[in-house]
Design a protein around this motif. Structure first.
Motif, PDB file in Angstrom:
ATOM      1  N   ARG A  62      33.049  99.482  49.707  1.00 56.21           N
ATOM      2  CA  ARG A  62      33.516  99.307  51.094  1.00 56.21           C
ATOM      3  C   ARG A  62      33.428  97.857  51.557  1.00 56.21           C
ATOM      4  O   ARG A  62      33.989  97.491  52.576  1.00 56.21           O
ATOM      5  N   ALA A  63      32.724  97.022  50.807  1.00 58.01           N
ATOM      6  CA  ALA A  63      32.573  95.613  51.186  1.00 58.01           C
ATOM      7  C   ALA A  63      33.785  94.770  50.798  1.00 58.01           C
ATOM      8  O   ALA A  63      33.925  93.639  51.266  1.00 58.01           O
ATOM      9  N   PHE A  64      34.662  95.298  49.946  1.00 60.67           N
ATOM     10  CA  PHE A  64      35.874  94.553  49.600  1.00 60.67           C
ATOM     11  C   PHE A  64      36.766  94.481  50.834  1.00 60.67           C
ATOM     12  O   PHE A  64      37.015  95.488  51.489  1.00 60.67           O
ATOM     13  N   ASP A  65      37.251  93.299  51.133  1.00 59.87           N
ATOM     14  CA  ASP A  65      38.029  93.054  52.340  1.00 59.87           C
ATOM     15  C   ASP A  65      39.440  92.619  51.961  1.00 59.87           C
ATOM     16  O   ASP A  65      39.604  91.682  51.169  1.00 59.87           O
ATOM     17  N   HIS A  66      40.439  93.264  52.542  1.00 59.58           N
ATOM     18  CA  HIS A  66      41.836  92.971  52.198  1.00 59.58           C
ATOM     19  C   HIS A  66      42.190  91.501  52.413  1.00 59.58           C
ATOM     20  O   HIS A  66      42.861  90.890  51.572  1.00 59.58           O
ATOM     21  N   LYS A  67      41.780  90.932  53.529  1.00 61.47           N
ATOM     22  CA  LYS A  67      42.133  89.549  53.839  1.00 61.47           C
ATOM     23  C   LYS A  67      41.458  88.578  52.863  1.00 61.47           C
ATOM     24  O   LYS A  67      42.094  87.631  52.376  1.00 61.47           O
ATOM     25  N   ILE A  68      40.207  88.805  52.577  1.00 61.05           N
ATOM     26  CA  ILE A  68      39.494  87.935  51.638  1.00 61.05           C
ATOM     27  C   ILE A  68      40.106  88.066  50.254  1.00 61.05           C
ATOM     28  O   ILE A  68      40.327  87.063  49.556  1.00 61.05           O
ATOM     29  N   LYS A  70      43.145  88.793  49.568  1.00 68.17           N
ATOM     30  CA  LYS A  70      44.413  88.078  49.608  1.00 68.17           C
ATOM     31  C   LYS A  70      44.184  86.577  49.453  1.00 68.17           C
ATOM     32  O   LYS A  70      44.891  85.915  48.692  1.00 68.17           O
ATOM     33  N   ASN A  71      43.195  86.043  50.154  1.00 66.68           N
ATOM     34  CA  ASN A  71      42.921  84.607  50.061  1.00 66.68           C
ATOM     35  C   ASN A  71      42.524  84.197  48.641  1.00 66.68           C
ATOM     36  O   ASN A  71      42.970  83.171  48.132  1.00 66.68           O
ATOM     37  N   VAL A  72      41.682  84.986  48.016  1.00 67.67           N
ATOM     38  CA  VAL A  72      41.279  84.709  46.628  1.00 67.67           C
ATOM     39  C   VAL A  72      42.512  84.762  45.729  1.00 67.67           C
ATOM     40  O   VAL A  72      42.730  83.870  44.900  1.00 67.67           O
ATOM     41  N   CYS A  73      43.309  85.795  45.899  1.00 69.55           N
ATOM     42  CA  CYS A  73      44.498  85.954  45.061  1.00 69.55           C
ATOM     43  C   CYS A  73      45.495  84.817  45.283  1.00 69.55           C
ATOM     44  O   CYS A  73      46.133  84.348  44.332  1.00 69.55           O
ATOM     45  N   PHE A 104      49.332  91.037  43.732  1.00 70.18           N
ATOM     46  CA  PHE A 104      48.535  91.526  44.849  1.00 70.18           C
ATOM     47  C   PHE A 104      49.042  90.941  46.168  1.00 70.18           C
ATOM     48  O   PHE A 104      49.252  91.664  47.143  1.00 70.18           O
ATOM     49  N   VAL A 105      49.256  89.627  46.177  1.00 70.96           N
ATOM     50  CA  VAL A 105      49.737  88.957  47.393  1.00 70.96           C
ATOM     51  C   VAL A 105      51.115  89.501  47.786  1.00 70.96           C
ATOM     52  O   VAL A 105      51.361  89.825  48.956  1.00 70.96           O
ATOM     53  N   ALA A 106      52.008  89.613  46.806  1.00 68.69           N
ATOM     54  CA  ALA A 106      53.359  90.097  47.093  1.00 68.69           C
ATOM     55  C   ALA A 106      53.333  91.546  47.588  1.00 68.69           C
ATOM     56  O   ALA A 106      54.060  91.897  48.528  1.00 68.69           O
ATOM     57  N   GLU A 156      34.732  87.025  42.694  1.00 69.81           N
ATOM     58  CA  GLU A 156      35.322  86.247  43.799  1.00 69.81           C
ATOM     59  C   GLU A 156      35.932  87.161  44.855  1.00 69.81           C
ATOM     60  O   GLU A 156      35.812  86.904  46.052  1.00 69.81           O
ATOM     61  N   LEU A 157      36.612  88.215  44.408  1.00 68.07           N
ATOM     62  CA  LEU A 157      37.239  89.146  45.354  1.00 68.07           C
ATOM     63  C   LEU A 157      36.216  89.753  46.298  1.00 68.07           C
ATOM     64  O   LEU A 157      36.504  90.005  47.463  1.00 68.07           O
ATOM     65  N   LEU A 158      35.027  89.977  45.801  1.00 63.23           N
ATOM     66  CA  LEU A 158      33.975  90.578  46.621  1.00 63.23           C
ATOM     67  C   LEU A 158      33.126  89.540  47.337  1.00 63.23           C
ATOM     68  O   LEU A 158      32.909  89.618  48.543  1.00 63.23           O
TER      69      LEU A 158
END
Length: 165
Positions: A62-68, A70-73, A104-106, A156-158
């Motif tokens: 649950r700690a994975f964040d869509h916006k973060i 996206k930024n990593v990707c 992922f970004v697309a 990094e994603l997390l």
């Protein structure tokens, strides 16, 4: 069957349900579901690899964040080869990881359009392309998942969302 694979299968079914007369709700839900299939693949892999205690994994997921994410990707997608190789923070990055990041970004952008831009129609061809993006990312994951850079990518994603102290 893991949730991410079920979601990918559902996305494929939705975008191909009515080939002669596609329904916007099916196409839009298919695009959105394709994004969530890739999201859940990465979350599943991250939770499994980064947390040894199985009982803690659902909470950590649950700690994975869509916006973060996206930024990593976006950072991975923007990598340019140095001497013919992708490098980030001194680590070689396989092309497959960059491909996953780009998809992922697309897909996140396509999901936002499908879910929120109701004025623009989603075509069946575009929805099928978006599902194919997720399928390709799944295949790329199969080829890179054993590379040490894959684990760093998942980390990094997390962890990028955790403030530095």
């Amino acid at each position: 069957m893991p949730l991410h694979q079920e979601l990918l299968d559902l996305a494929t079914e939705l975008v191909n349900r009515n080939p002669g007369a596609p329904v916007q709700a099916d196409l839009r839900r298919g695009v959105s579901t394709a994004y969530y299939a890739l999201f859940h693949l990465l979350v599943h892999e991250g939770a499994t690899r980064l947390v040894a205690i199985a009982a803690v994994r659902p909470r950590m997921a649950r700690a994975f964040d869509h916006k973060i994410m996206k930024n990593v990707c976006q950072d991975y997608a923007r990598l340019t080869p140095i001497g013919g190789q992708l490098v980030l923070a001194g680590q070689l990055i396989p092309q497959g990881i960059q491909n996953i990041a780009s998809e992922f970004v697309a897909l996140q952008q396509a999901r936002h359009q499908a879910d929120y831009d109701t004025a623009a129609a989603v075509t069946q061809a575009q929805a099928q392309t978006d599902v194919m993006r997720a399928e390709i990312a799944f295949l790329d994951w199969q080829t890179v998942q054993v590379d040490p850079a894959a684990e760093a990518f998942l980390g990094e994603l997390l962890f990028r969302g955790i403030p530095k102290r």
